[in-house]
Scaffold this active site. Sequence first.
Site, PDB file in Angstrom:
ATOM      1  N   TRP B 325       0.841  -1.204   0.000  1.00  0.00           N
ATOM      2  CA  TRP B 325       0.000   0.000   0.000  1.00  0.00           C
ATOM      3  C   TRP B 325       0.877   1.255   0.000  1.00  0.00           C
ATOM      4  CZ3 TRP B 325      -0.252   3.855   3.780  1.00  0.00           C
ATOM      5  CH2 TRP B 325      -1.287   4.783   3.637  1.00  0.00           C
ATOM      6  N   HIS B 326       2.056   1.143   0.635  1.00  0.00           N
ATOM      7  CA  HIS B 326       2.912   2.318   0.736  1.00  0.00           C
ATOM      8  C   HIS B 326       3.540   2.695  -0.597  1.00  0.00           C
ATOM      9  CE1 HIS B 326       2.538   1.409   5.018  1.00  0.00           C
ATOM     10  NE2 HIS B 326       2.845   2.669   5.217  1.00  0.00           N
ATOM     11  N   GLY B 327       3.700   1.744  -1.482  1.00  0.00           N
ATOM     12  CA  GLY B 327       4.296   2.110  -2.763  1.00  0.00           C
ATOM     13  C   GLY B 327       4.557   0.895  -3.632  1.00  0.00           C
TER      14      GLY B 327
END
Lengths: 364, 476
Positions: B325-327
Amino acid sequence: MSWEDPFDDRPRSGVLEAVRRRWDRIVTPAKPPPPPELPPPGPEPRRAGWTRVLGVSLAAFAIWLVLDAPTLQHNAQVSPVGARRTVALDLLGPLAEVSRGLGLSHVVSIADGIIERHGNRPGNGLGTARVTVKPRVTTTPVPKVVLNRHPTATNPLRVLVLGDSLGIDLGDALVDDLSATGVVQATLDGQVSTGLTRPDYFNWPAELAVDLPRYTPQVIVIMIGANDAQDFPGPPDVLFGTPAWDAIYRGRVDAFMTEATSRGAQVIWVGMPPMQDPTLSAAMQRIDGIVRQAVPNHRGVEFLSSWTVLGTPTGQYSPYLVVAGQEVNVREPDGTHITPGGAQVLSSVVEQVIRAHLGVDLNG
Amino acid sequence: MLFPTIDFAIFFAVAFVASWLLNPYPTYWKLAIIALSYFFYSWWDWRFVFLLLAATVIAHFGALGASRRGSAPKSAKASLVLSLAGLLGLLGYFKYAGFFAVNVDNVLHAMGAGRLVPLVQPTLPVAISFFTFMAISYVVDVYRGRIDNARPIDLAVYLCFFPHLIAGPIVRGEELLPQIRHRRDPGEVDFSRAIWMIMAGVFKKVVISSYVSTAIVQPVFSAPHAHSAPEVIFAAWGYAVQIYCDFSGYTDIAIGLALLLGIRFPVNFDSPYTARNLQDFWRRWHMTLSRWLRDYVYIPLGGNRGSDALVVRNIMLTMVLGGLWHGANWTFVIWGALHGSGQVVGHLRRKARVARALPAVADGTLRSTWQRFWTFQFVCLGWVFFNASSFSNATAVLGRLFTGWGTGSPLITPLLVLTIIGVIEAQFIPAGAFERVQRVFSVQRADVQAGLLGLVLLAITTLGPTGVAPFIYYRF
């Protein structure tokens, strides 16, 4: 067999509730944070009406504005030419005068003195008086450097990388790659949002005059230009894209190259890559052209084009390149900056120039 | 428009006055908040306003269908699935399309199949991960019957409300929607707490995070071979401080701004580096994401039901997805897997202790210090992957721990050491101490309050660098 609905958390079987309780014990706090509508324990701070909040905030802002007006005025002065700059200067001028007249600006000056914030820094964020260009070191003559073609761990090749944000992208990879050889002492002096157009914002010649005796580089890699497609502030302003602009910029490039090679260093000037924005891309080509014209007049300077290194073979912008059989994302989504993968590609080309063109044995 | 800028200060002054003047007129208040929030969002790129609008429309119609679960369960489920597909589709395209295409193409090329997937590089719209997650939680909560589907105007305010829009906290419908529906008391603004949160947040971001980043983190991570092993250790610790000050600073400012408008957000950080184990860490770090992952990923996967193998699978999947989700980068996957593995080990260990009739977590001052120390080191190990630009960059950084001894460490200065220690030690200060400061401030005369605030602002702008780097979580 029926599909179990993963989002059905109704407690019809009780199993999910049991799972939730168990997970809560594991992942959520033993004492969960209070829900937002509940006040924290202890006596509450006194509440205020919104008009009082507005009054106090505006007064605080005004106090800060007067105290810091000289700094803000300087920041406005070094910002890009345009309506925003003009309005800011008009508003901040009188405030800065008040601040100086009352001696309030000394508060900031004293603080700067305490934390030793003086000197040549981008935008400076400091008062006008604090745009102090470091003087050239002339008291102690520094001998000219000689290119060390057979560097060792104890007698390393000294490389200095100078650049704007794209230069930093390259410099990060290059410093790492060269340091990994074990025979290079590489230093990066990168300053974002800088260039040769606005020495009032950041003075690269002054920075170079300090860097040369400090690092005594034998090789200097320069990648500057991405922020230079802007007018020279006047009066009168000299517009980018005009012959007058080209002549002034050429003069600054010449002066920078003269200074960089003054102590015998070899200079590799890395040109700008193609940009996603066609207008910016054309501007970079113009700047590259001026630098190319200057190179033959300076002994020890080599121009390395990154146009096809970071673009397609026909010189078009591309976010991806095939490198050693692998697709590599070489450009950031902003269409301007270089990804670490792209920087690695460009770094290896610069390293190759140091090895092949300058004849330096980097194998130790 | 970054929070700690003059642009935002002017924007917020307008928003503050408009919000309280229109407070007696709920519909106008909501319309004004929507207009202001969309203007705020369009400051980055006006085109993405349509993306925010699309997410709102999808969430609205999804929830509308999902709310009919009692009368038409099949169509409600279809509505839920379709809206989730739409929301995840937007997120997937803008955030993961390039990553997916490159990796699939490279695998296909290695297999001799050629490059079949067209390469794209969409610009990542700021905030997309946050408003997508909030929209998903809204639709699912309506489907689950936890909340009623909201009026479109309320939903639009809920999703776009500018204090949380860019980087959270990830507020739930049941927390924010009731506050949107009811008028706020104009005589009861929690000013002292709000201003404390805002000033603390700005100080953490502008002064501490910026300093630590430029002093050691950025130089070491960008060129690890040029730095020594002690510098690498301090860079990892420094990044722990940097990302905490950056992200918690952002949420502190967001919470404070919302308070000034009479809205309460949930807390998002609770002294995370005092954690005694990884479970404890995730109770304290980005708490609104942790509970989102729990309620909308972990439990739907099966949670703790079933065998140990299934529980391990669920924990690992949840943490890896949380990482992704962060990247769109393998380093985030590794970061998530690292935390998942640590959680699994901790889970099994606690289970074994309970089976032996021991407390789940060993107690004692010395033990807790030991546990805190090693938890922090593990978290820092994870941060190396989180901050690295690539897997090879992370291994280069970690590799210097073995090869980088015997050289100088000029980046480790007394000020840096004091800053890192100071930030970590500050997490052990009881919250009551800060509340006392707020109480003292709240009873001061208006001119004293203004003078104090003016001086604090001056201190922050004087100590901080020129310009403000974007918050780290803006790119997620």
